[in-house]
Design an enzyme around this catalytic site. Sequence first.
Site, PDB file in Angstrom:
ATOM      1  N   CYS A 128       1.307  11.639  -3.824  1.00  0.00           N
ATOM      2  CA  CYS A 128       2.338  12.658  -3.564  1.00  0.00           C
ATOM      3  C   CYS A 128       2.312  13.724  -4.661  1.00  0.00           C
ATOM      4  CB  CYS A 128       3.730  12.029  -3.503  1.00  0.00           C
ATOM      5  SG  CYS A 128       3.918  10.802  -2.200  1.00  0.00           S
TER       6      CYS A 128
ATOM      7  N   CYS B 126       5.028   8.140  -6.379  1.00  0.00           N
ATOM      8  CA  CYS B 126       3.769   8.083  -5.627  1.00  0.00           C
ATOM      9  C   CYS B 126       2.734   9.036  -6.228  1.00  0.00           C
ATOM     10  CB  CYS B 126       4.083   8.443  -4.169  1.00  0.00           C
ATOM     11  SG  CYS B 126       2.687   8.930  -3.178  1.00  0.00           S
TER      12      CYS B 126
END
Length: 103
Positions: free
Chosen positions: A27, A24
């Site tokens: 993230c 991600c």
Amino acid sequence: MKSSFKDIINSEKTVLVDFFGTWCGPCQALMPILKDVKDEVGDAVKIVKIDIDKNNELAVKYQVRSVPTMILFVDGEPKWRQSGVLQKKDILNVIEVHGGLPV
């Protein structure tokens, strides 16, 4: 993980949990922000990163539907949650308002 998740969130400290995925992009962007937050709050707050692919049961239990999702636990209870990337000042504000800690 040596301690169980339940033991971690039931600690005497406020605990900020970051549910993330290694794949991600947002993230990855949140990682240095959380490091800066940790540098500022020190040992007053425990910051825990949970990989949703390795800990799927936890992600399901806490209804994590997108990553990153942060949940702030105080005395084992979720007091705040939000998905997406927040800036350092916003995370510090959440810790102060919901965690009862002056930062």
